[in-house]
Enzyme design. Structure first.
Site, PDB file in Angstrom:
ATOM      1  N   TYR A 171       0.852  -1.194   0.000  1.00 55.48           N
ATOM      2  CA  TYR A 171       0.000   0.000   0.000  1.00 55.48           C
ATOM      3  C   TYR A 171       0.888   1.245   0.000  1.00 55.48           C
ATOM      4  O   TYR A 171       1.288   1.765   1.047  1.00 55.48           O
ATOM      5  CB  TYR A 171      -0.954   0.012   1.204  1.00 55.48           C
ATOM      6  N   PRO A 179     -15.033  -5.836   2.921  1.00 54.44           N
ATOM      7  CA  PRO A 179     -16.273  -6.340   3.531  1.00 54.44           C
ATOM      8  C   PRO A 179     -17.506  -5.550   3.109  1.00 54.44           C
ATOM      9  O   PRO A 179     -18.623  -6.027   3.258  1.00 54.44           O
ATOM     10  CB  PRO A 179     -16.010  -6.174   5.034  1.00 54.44           C
ATOM     11  N   GLN A 209     -16.239  -2.591  -1.444  1.00 54.50           N
ATOM     12  CA  GLN A 209     -15.691  -1.295  -1.847  1.00 54.50           C
ATOM     13  C   GLN A 209     -16.769  -0.211  -1.947  1.00 54.50           C
ATOM     14  O   GLN A 209     -16.731   0.651  -2.820  1.00 54.50           O
ATOM     15  CB  GLN A 209     -14.867  -1.445  -3.122  1.00 54.50           C
ATOM     16  N   GLY A 210     -17.718  -0.271  -1.034  1.00 54.64           N
ATOM     17  CA  GLY A 210     -18.734   0.783  -0.930  1.00 54.64           C
ATOM     18  C   GLY A 210     -20.109   0.343  -1.397  1.00 54.64           C
ATOM     19  O   GLY A 210     -21.116   0.951  -1.035  1.00 54.64           O
ATOM     20  N   LEU A 214     -21.966  -2.134  -0.550  1.00 56.88           N
ATOM     21  CA  LEU A 214     -22.861  -2.567   0.536  1.00 56.88           C
ATOM     22  C   LEU A 214     -23.169  -1.456   1.544  1.00 56.88           C
ATOM     23  O   LEU A 214     -23.751  -1.732   2.599  1.00 56.88           O
ATOM     24  CB  LEU A 214     -22.258  -3.794   1.241  1.00 56.88           C
ATOM     25  N   THR A 215     -22.803  -0.226   1.201  1.00 59.40           N
ATOM     26  CA  THR A 215     -23.229   0.901   2.044  1.00 59.40           C
ATOM     27  C   THR A 215     -24.597   1.402   1.585  1.00 59.40           C
ATOM     28  O   THR A 215     -25.240   2.176   2.285  1.00 59.40           O
ATOM     29  CB  THR A 215     -22.245   2.084   1.935  1.00 59.40           C
ATOM     30  N   GLY A 216     -24.995   1.018   0.366  1.00 58.52           N
ATOM     31  CA  GLY A 216     -26.257   1.490  -0.198  1.00 58.52           C
ATOM     32  C   GLY A 216     -26.123   2.812  -0.939  1.00 58.52           C
ATOM     33  O   GLY A 216     -27.058   3.245  -1.603  1.00 58.52           O
TER      34      GLY A 216
END
Ligand SMILES: NC(=O)c1ccc[n+]([C@@H]2O[C@H](COP(=O)([O-])OP(=O)(O)OC[C@H]3O[C@@H](n4cnc5c(N)ncnc54)[C@H](OP(=O)(O)O)[C@@H]3O)[C@@H](O)[C@H]2O)c1
Length: 327
Positions: free
Chosen positions: A67, A214, A217-218, A220-222
């Protein structure tokens, strides 16, 4: 409902970590191939993200040499120092990149990793992925040497399949060292590890699963379901990822709506419900490391630690996720 999530033991012998950690790929400062994936953050933003995570009960951080070629490690250490965190108060996980490198490099580069993370110790050192020039035996022997020399505390792997986990575990066991963790992709939209033996081996051998990406990459935040596909501007690498557009977004809409309706009942967010499911579904085996590029995200993700889903809500989410995956 308001029962906080219990802390976990990393591998069979500790340390004690929060069920949610902070993924630090986003701290790469735009350096190197992997580092260019995320926009460059200011050091002051990184400091605030780390502060919000600590205040929310997160006590461990995952980074890697890859990274930003050490920039993520350095900016994490800098942010922890600025937040007056003493060495030993938090757990630090980093990773060695094995491709086209031998174990001589694994042994000789540890001082660079330690310097990047100073004054903090390397609590967990992970082999970033299984495609390596060196054999598994020589990599694990070298990791054991680093443990015995006191340069790292625990050994982990990443992206290893079930048989690679067993082999790494067996070689380390000859040195009297447990394999602490396997860091793999796992989310409500990617449940391969439930089928390919990785989760089963983890439970059998008491290896912690560290779930990366998890929140997909965004996704599943809606937040990508809120506007119509046409009007939503996709920036960065998401422009090239089909899961963020059109039919793919529509195929996950029911799952997001289920998460949103459960979130409303609990007074929580969609992200918190998705993360809570992930780290609760398999007892204490799975922990997750969502990344954050904004302070509100770190606060939101850390808030996952403050509640528990009921068995019936876990089952409802489970069923909705399976419907998407079977489509
Ligand atoms: N071992 C490996 O091979 C491997 C591979 C990938 C990742 N990882 C590790 O896993 C960590 C997490 O994975 P990831 O970054 O790929 O995926 P992720 O955690 O699923 O997604 C992170 C991104 O989602 C958005 N986000 C996060 N929390 C949010 C919230 N509460 N509300 C709205 N948006 C939110 C942010 O996007 P924006 O920045 O665009 O706002 C953030 O950068 C990484 O930092 C890294 O440490 C390891």
């Amino acid at each position: 409902m308001s029962t906080p999530l219990a802390p976990r033991t990393l591998g069979p012998t500790g340390p004690t970590i929060s069920a949610i950690g902070l993924g630090c790929w986003q701290f790469s400062l735009g350096k190197g191939m992997a580092g260019r994936f995320w926009p460059t953050l200011e050091l002051s933003t990184i400091q605030d993200i780390v502060q919000a995570s600590l205040e929310g009960g997160i006590n461990w951080f995952d980074t890697a040499e890859l990274y930003g070629r050490g920039e993520s490690e350095k900016s994490l250490a800098h942010a922890l120092v600025e937040n007056r965190v003493q060495p030993g108060q938090v757990t630090i996980a980093t990773k060695w990149w094995p491709m086209a490198r031998g174990t001589g490099h694994l042994l000789s580069s540890i001082n660079t990793r330690s310097n990047c993370l100073a004054p903090y110790d390397i609590d967990l050192y992970q082999i970033h992925q299984p495609y390596a020039l060196a054999s598994m035996r020589s990599q694990m022997d070298a990791m054991a040497q680093l443990v015995h020399e006191g340069k790292i505390k625990q050994v982990g792997v990443s992206n290893f399949n079930a048989s690679q986990m067993r082999l790494a575990h067996k070689i380390l066991a000859k040195h009297g060292i447990p394999l602490a963790s396997n860091q793999v992709k796992y989310s409500l939209l990617d449940r391969k590890i439930e089928r390919n033996g990785v989760l089963e081996v983890a439970k059998e051998l008491n290896i912690t699963i560290i779930a990366y990406s998890p929140l997909e990459q965004g996704l599943l935040t809606g937040r990508f379901h809120q506007d119509s596909t046409d009007s939503r501007p996709l920036t960065g690498p998401r422009k090239f990822q089909s899961k963020f557009r059109g039919a793919a977004i529509e195929s996950t809409r029911n799952l997001i709506e289920t998460l949103a309706s459960i979130a409303e009942q609990y007074g929580k967010t969609v992200s918190q419900i998705a993360l809570n499911w992930l780290v609760s579904r398999h007892g204490h085996t799975v922990v997750a490391i969502p990344g954050a590029s904004k302070v509100y995200q770190a606060r939101d993700n850390a808030g996952t630690l403050q509640f528990s889903l009921t068995e019936s809500d876990l089952a409802r989410i489970d069923a909705e996720s399976r419907k998407v995956l079977s489509m």
